[in-house]
Design a protein around this motif. Structure first.
Motif, mmCIF file in Angstrom:
data_model
loop_
_atom_site.group_PDB
_atom_site.id
_atom_site.type_symbol
_atom_site.label_atom_id
_atom_site.label_comp_id
_atom_site.label_asym_id
_atom_site.label_seq_id
_atom_site.Cartn_x
_atom_site.Cartn_y
_atom_site.Cartn_z
ATOM 1 N N VAL A 40 4.623 11.923 4.251
ATOM 2 C CA VAL A 40 4.888 13.148 5.011
ATOM 3 C C VAL A 40 3.585 13.924 5.227
ATOM 4 N N GLY A 41 2.817 14.062 4.144
ATOM 5 C CA GLY A 41 1.533 14.756 4.230
ATOM 6 C C GLY A 41 0.588 14.040 5.189
ATOM 7 N N GLN A 42 0.622 12.723 5.123
ATOM 8 C CA GLN A 42 -0.263 11.920 5.962
ATOM 9 C C GLN A 42 0.033 12.147 7.447
ATOM 10 N N ILE A 43 1.332 12.144 7.777
ATOM 11 C CA ILE A 43 1.719 12.329 9.172
ATOM 12 C C ILE A 43 1.380 13.743 9.642
ATOM 13 N N LYS A 44 1.620 14.689 8.757
ATOM 14 C CA LYS A 44 1.294 16.072 9.087
ATOM 15 C C LYS A 44 -0.191 16.168 9.421
ATOM 16 N N GLY A 45 -1.012 15.539 8.572
ATOM 17 C CA GLY A 45 -2.459 15.547 8.772
ATOM 18 C C GLY A 45 -2.857 14.975 10.116
ATOM 19 N N VAL A 46 -2.294 13.837 10.456
ATOM 20 C CA VAL A 46 -2.706 13.185 11.697
ATOM 21 C C VAL A 46 -2.238 13.999 12.908
#
Ligand code: C2E
Ligand code: CA
Ligand code: CA
Length: 564
Positions: free
Chosen positions: A356-362
């Motif tokens: 979830v954090g990764q997608i938010k970041g991208v």
């Protein structure tokens, strides 16, 4: 004494009597006696010889203690330590012991020995849908059937879970395969579980002992062969042989090469157009990973993604694909703001925790709108238990990205996953698209998936469209979108940019018969706009191949298990 001594214990006793007569004055031992009803009493026996003044034996003094209960408990404990509590079959410890002995004995007699590794197919799904108690019950029934199928001289063990091992003494390759066939047939008959009836299958791997065989090596080979059997479609038998050994070794070396591929820039992303079936416009592109290894040449994702999953490398590689695809999309959206991109997510990525954090970041870095990113997930995700993904998928959904259920229709309970999780889209597996118009069953299936999706407000994409008649049938069904070699193969990002720049529209209506030429990546060039010559297919776009749906992925991956 002899009358009520256990017959098996009589000879040693006589021997001891002789030794006492020869001057040994006492002894103690544990031995068995018989009650009048024939039942056995274990006794701890102390016997002393009492001599007269002249030193001649006068009489024996015997002291006996009933240790039946203690012996029973000790026996039971020993049994427990060596047997599986659920089925009562030998466990891994006893199996190792028996296999060591069987191997030594086979070697002495120059006899053959076969090991069969058995694993119940999709047992997890059964456990998940019927519950643990039913799962345990089923395993006991399977154990009973296996026991009834094999010879008394064979050892059947349960390694835990749904894994069983059969050691076939005196068994040639043919005989072992024959036994495995009998086992598979026995397992296939329906079982009563609860009030219902279910049918299951097992996959089997057979390994034969050669002169250098070790117990561990034999088990590993049989296990490897079993995983290949799973990969090739389950409910089948594979024999471990040289070809299989080579395949396993190749996989090992691929893992090593994969580890460096990201740093060395050997990966790229190809994009396959997804076409709207009412307008003929490209509405999305699926990001498909490509690996061009300098030593091996282009390697298809079906070969290396399972390897990357097994080793965990997919987490880093997947993050890289995601970043590439989103960056690319932000460039495309400058040309066509409604363009979207689809990225495949592996189970390992979703399980890794911070997806979830990764997608938010991208999303923040690339500034694309969340709803223009489709994440494609397969049902294999749910094989790992459902609870965990409830929250992860809901969190992803909260970010505003779209979730798409990939390879729809090939899994166990596609429909129940659809109602349970917040999917926005489904992709009909190419296995069904291939049968469109040709097999009534597939045609009916696709039609019902399309209408089900429509009723639920899901976007439905048919994958693997390879000819005009499939396209016509899909349009007739009012399927939303299509993707496939007929409309466009996976291509470099620049080729997609080019299509977007030209606002290319696909001509979807049936072409006149003479125009049925094989398209490269454009179905029919837009006539009004001068078309750039089709670029030669770049090396990382694979040659056409027959796409088999049942890919070995995780299963073949596990080939590596023992090597790592
Ligand atoms: P998929 O997600 O089902 O992707 C569609 C596959 O079908 C692609 O194969 C595509 O080239 C192929 N295909 C498309 N149209 C046709 C057609 O008309 N006929 C035939 N026979 N095949 C067609 P590809 O690129 O080899 O990818 C295979 C699988 O590898 C994908 O299946 C996906 O599961 C996985 N994969 C690819 N890229 C990634 C990635 O970046 N991450 C993850 N986790 N998996 C990926
Ligand atoms: Ca996909
Ligand atoms: Ca797919």
């Amino acid at each position: 004494w002899a009358e009520f001594t256990h017959p098996d214990d009589v000879p040693p006793r006589q021997e001891l009597g002789a030794r006492m007569a020869a001057g040994h004055d006492s002894y103690e031992e544990e031995r068995r006696y018989l009650r009048p009803d024939g039942s056995v009493v274990w006794a701890s026996v102390h016997v002393a010889c009492v001599r007269d003044e002249a030193g001649e034996p006068g009489y024996y003094l015997a002291y006996l203690q009933d240790i039946t209960e203690r012996t029973r408990m000790a026996t039971e404990l020993a049994h427990l330590a060596l047997h599986d509590t659920l089925t009562g079959l030998p466990n891994a410890t006893l199996l190792a012991d028996r296999l060591t002995h069987a191997l030594a004995s086979a070697r002495r007699r120059s006899a053959q020995l076969g090991v069969i590794f058995l694993d119940v197919d999709r047992f997890k799904v059964i456990n998940d849908s019927y519950g643990r108690v039913a799962g345990d019950d089923l395993l006991c029934q399977v154990a009973a059937r296996l026991t009834a199928t094999i010879r008394a001289s064979d050892t059947l063990a349960r390694l835990g879970g749904d894994e069983f091992v059969l050691v076939c003494d005196d068994s040639s390759g043919q005989a072992a395969e024959h036994t495995a066939q009998r086992v598979l047939a026995a397992v296939r008959r329906p079982y009563r579980v609860g009030n219902g009836e279910i049918t299951i299958t097992v996959s089997a791997g057979v390994a034969l002992a050669d002169v250098n065989a070790t117990p561990q090596g034999l088990l590993r080979d049989a296990d490897d062969a079993m995983h290949v059997a799973k990969g090739l479609g389950r409910d089948r038998i594979e024999l471990f042989d040289e070809a299989l050994r080579i395949a396993a070794e190749q996989l090992l070396s691929i893992t090593a090469a994969l580890r460096r591929a990201l740093e060395l820039g050997e990966f790229s992303v190809a994009y396959q157009p997804v076409i709207d079936l009412t307008t003929g416009a490209m509405v999305s592109a699926e990001a498909l990973l490509r690996w061009d290894s300098p030593d091996r040449g282009p390697i298809g994702p079906e070969q290396f993604i399972p390897v990357a999953e097994k080793s965990g490398l997919i987490i880093k590689i997947g993050a890289w694909v995601l970043e590439q695809a989103c960056r690319q999309l932000s460039r495309w959206q400058r040309i066509d703001p409604s363009m979207t991109v689809a990225v495949n997510l592996s189970v390992r990525q979703v399980m890794a925790g911070d997806i979830v954090g990764q997608i938010k970041g991208v999303l923040t870095r690339t500034q694309i709108r969340p709803e223009s990113l489709y994440l494609e997930l397969t049902e294999s995700l749910f094989m790992h238990g459902i609870a965990h993904f409830d929250t992860t998928l809901a969190d992803l959904k909260d970010l505003g990205v779209r979730l798409s259920l990939d390879d729809f229709g090939t899994g166990y309970s596609s429909l129940s996953y659809l109602s349970r999780f917040p999917f926005d889209a489904v992709k009909i597996d190419q296995a069904f698209t291939r049968g469109l118009g040709a097999t009534p069953h597939d045609t009916a299936l696709v039609a019902s998936i399309v209408s089900m999706a429509e009723a639920r407000g899901l976007t439905v994409t048919a994958e693997g469209v390879e000819d005009q008649s499939q396209l016509d049938t899909l349009r007739g069904m009012r399927c939303d979108r299509a993707q496939g070699f007929y409309l466009g193969r996976p291509m470099p990002a620049d080729a997609i940019t080019d299509l977007l720049t030209r606002s290319h529209r696909w001509q979807l209506a049936a072409a006149p018969p003479r125009a049925a030429s094989p398209p490269i990546y454009e179905h029919t060039p837009a006539p009004a706009v001068p078309t750039a010559p089709a670029p030669p297919p770049p090396p990382y776009i694979r040659a056409p191949c027959t796409f088999t749906r049942r890919r070995p992925s995780r299963d073949v991956m596990r080939l590596l298990r023992t090597g790592e």
